[in-house]
Design a protein around this motif. Structure first.
Motif, mmCIF file in Angstrom:
data_model
loop_
_atom_site.group_PDB
_atom_site.id
_atom_site.type_symbol
_atom_site.label_atom_id
_atom_site.label_comp_id
_atom_site.label_asym_id
_atom_site.label_seq_id
_atom_site.Cartn_x
_atom_site.Cartn_y
_atom_site.Cartn_z
ATOM 1 N N ASN A 195 28.656 3.700 86.516
ATOM 2 C CA ASN A 195 29.931 3.598 85.891
ATOM 3 C C ASN A 195 30.456 2.890 84.949
ATOM 4 O O ASN A 195 28.847 2.196 84.155
ATOM 5 C CB ASN A 195 31.036 2.567 87.606
ATOM 6 N N ASN A 196 31.795 2.203 84.036
ATOM 7 C CA ASN A 196 31.560 1.982 82.746
ATOM 8 C C ASN A 196 30.881 -0.142 82.435
ATOM 9 O O ASN A 196 30.683 -0.349 81.938
ATOM 10 C CB ASN A 196 33.287 2.037 82.571
ATOM 11 N N LYS A 250 39.489 1.569 89.244
ATOM 12 C CA LYS A 250 39.812 2.560 87.635
ATOM 13 C C LYS A 250 39.311 2.605 86.091
ATOM 14 O O LYS A 250 38.673 2.972 85.812
ATOM 15 C CB LYS A 250 41.321 2.702 88.072
ATOM 16 N N GLU A 251 39.514 0.905 86.061
ATOM 17 C CA GLU A 251 38.716 0.221 84.835
ATOM 18 C C GLU A 251 37.205 0.674 85.070
ATOM 19 O O GLU A 251 36.483 0.904 84.162
ATOM 20 C CB GLU A 251 39.072 -1.493 84.557
ATOM 21 N N GLU A 254 35.498 6.005 85.872
ATOM 22 C CA GLU A 254 36.223 7.052 85.077
ATOM 23 C C GLU A 254 35.870 8.091 84.579
ATOM 24 O O GLU A 254 33.670 8.087 84.717
ATOM 25 C CB GLU A 254 36.776 6.275 84.224
ATOM 26 N N ASP A 255 35.705 9.334 85.229
ATOM 27 C CA ASP A 255 34.919 10.390 84.291
ATOM 28 C C ASP A 255 34.308 10.834 85.361
ATOM 29 O O ASP A 255 33.376 11.665 84.810
ATOM 30 C CB ASP A 255 34.713 10.170 82.903
ATOM 31 N N GLN A 325 37.123 11.538 90.007
ATOM 32 C CA GLN A 325 37.506 10.615 90.384
ATOM 33 C C GLN A 325 37.937 9.881 88.600
ATOM 34 O O GLN A 325 37.258 9.938 87.545
ATOM 35 C CB GLN A 325 36.228 9.487 90.661
ATOM 36 N N ASN A 326 38.707 10.370 88.433
ATOM 37 C CA ASN A 326 39.471 10.098 87.226
ATOM 38 C C ASN A 326 39.072 10.260 86.224
ATOM 39 O O ASN A 326 38.389 10.042 84.950
ATOM 40 C CB ASN A 326 39.162 8.007 87.060
ATOM 41 N N TYR A 328 39.386 12.842 83.657
ATOM 42 C CA TYR A 328 41.272 13.626 82.976
ATOM 43 C C TYR A 328 41.003 15.202 82.430
ATOM 44 O O TYR A 328 42.000 15.149 82.293
ATOM 45 C CB TYR A 328 41.185 12.490 81.784
#
Length: 340
Positions: A195-196, A250-251, A254-255, A325-326, A328
């Motif tokens: 994740n981020n 969400k933060e 992502e992607d 999952q997000n 986009y």
């Protein structure tokens, strides 16, 4: 005259000896021929056994193995404003973990045919333009180490995407079994590392997770079909375990595109001992034929549709579930093309 008689007798004896030797030679030739035939037959059987061992085959030896051959792109696809970039060379890295043998055979038998899945997936991703790291039969500590190492890979900075693929047994509630028969949590132990927060090198880049696992022993013959508007696809009534938004922030997450090939919880995934898992073969077939001009989510829908037409051994039906999952944008692999 006496001398001639003696010489004649000696010649007769020599002729008799030669005749005996010829007979012996003939017998030996016959024996050698029989031995050669036996050896040849044994060698043929040995080769067949080796082929069977390599392929994990216990099915019809006349079956043709599946060959991966990706159609190459002639142009880049997608509007850059809503399409993930996939133009580096290599486009990214793949970590492929294949747990085939397990320490407790009574609980988890050897996944005969898993090598075929591994080979097909490795070939597919290489032809799509990615580099593949293959790891086999990892214990839990080893698996955690390889996941950490992969998430810290420096090449993620210069590549456009990443894929993590795990083939093994599984249990309910998103647990994967390692070769030492311990459980690994899909979200906490695997996805959190990418994740981020866990992998800034891949922030903003598409990350694809593929999980092929057997959820249990009960067999599923298919009841429910569902494809909803949130890009979540379910086959054969499988419960979408990724819908709980509380699992993700969400933060952080992502992607990400999460793909699972299995049966519904408590059911048995079907493996063909010669060609591997039918649903992974279907996945490879769809991607190799359509990646040159089709985005990944559309191809996953195509996989689900094609699985409707297929039946596994003993008429079992597998399920394919994927969750955006997000995720986009669209993702085109553009095989054969790069900007480097």
């Amino acid at each position: 005259s006496s001398v001639c008689s003696l010489q004649s007798a000696e010649c007769s004896v020599q002729f008799a000896v030669c005749s005996v030797q010829c007979v012996v030679c003939s017998v030996q030739c016959v024996v050698f021929s029989v031995q050669c035939a036996v050896c040849k037959g044994s060698e043929n059987k040995k080769m067949l056994r080796m082929e069977s061992t390599d392929s994990g085959s216990t099915s019809d030896p006349g079956s043709e193995p599946f060959i991966v051959n990706v159609v190459q792109s002639t142009q880049f696809h997608g509007d850059p404003r809503n399409t993930y970039r996939a133009r580096t060379n290599p486009k990214g890295w793949v970590l492929l973990i294949n747990n085939e043998a397990f320490e407790t055979e009574t609980s988890f038998s050897t996944r005969v045919g898993a090598f075929v899945d591994e080979r097909n997936l490795e070939t597919l991703f290489m032809q799509l333009g990615l580099q593949v790291l293959v790891k086999r039969n990892l214990k839990k500590a080893e698996m955690m180490e390889e996941l950490n190492r992969f998430s810290e890979l420096e090449d993620h900075l210069t590549c456009d995407l990443a894929v993590v693929c795990v083939c093994s047994y599984g249990v309910d509630r998103n647990k994967i079994i390692t070769s030492d028969c311990k459980e690994v949590d899909v979200e906490e132990d695997i996805m959190s590392k990418f994740n981020n927060d866990g992998c800034e090198k891949l922030k903003g880049k598409p990350k694809m997770f593929i999980f092929q696992d057997c959820q249990g022993k009960r067999k599923d013959f298919g009841i429910i079909e569902n494809i909803d508007s949130n890009m979540e696809a379910t086959r054969s009534g499988s419960l979408n375990t990724w819908t709980g938004s509380e699992m993700f922030k969400k933060e952080q997450y992502e992607d990400m595109l999460i793909v699972t090939f299995t049966t519904i919880p408590g059911n048995m995934a079907i493996m063909d001992h010669y060609t591997g898992a039918g649903f992974l073969q279907c996945f490879c077939k769809v991607l190799m034929e359509n990646s040159h001009n089709t985005d990944i989510q559309r191809m996953l829908d195509m996989v689900i549709l094609e699985l409707r037409e297929q039946e596994g051994q003993e008429r079992n039906i597998v399920s394919c579930t994927y969750k955006s999952q997000n995720f986009y944008k669209q993702l085109f692999f553009n095989p054969g093309l790069s900007e480097q």
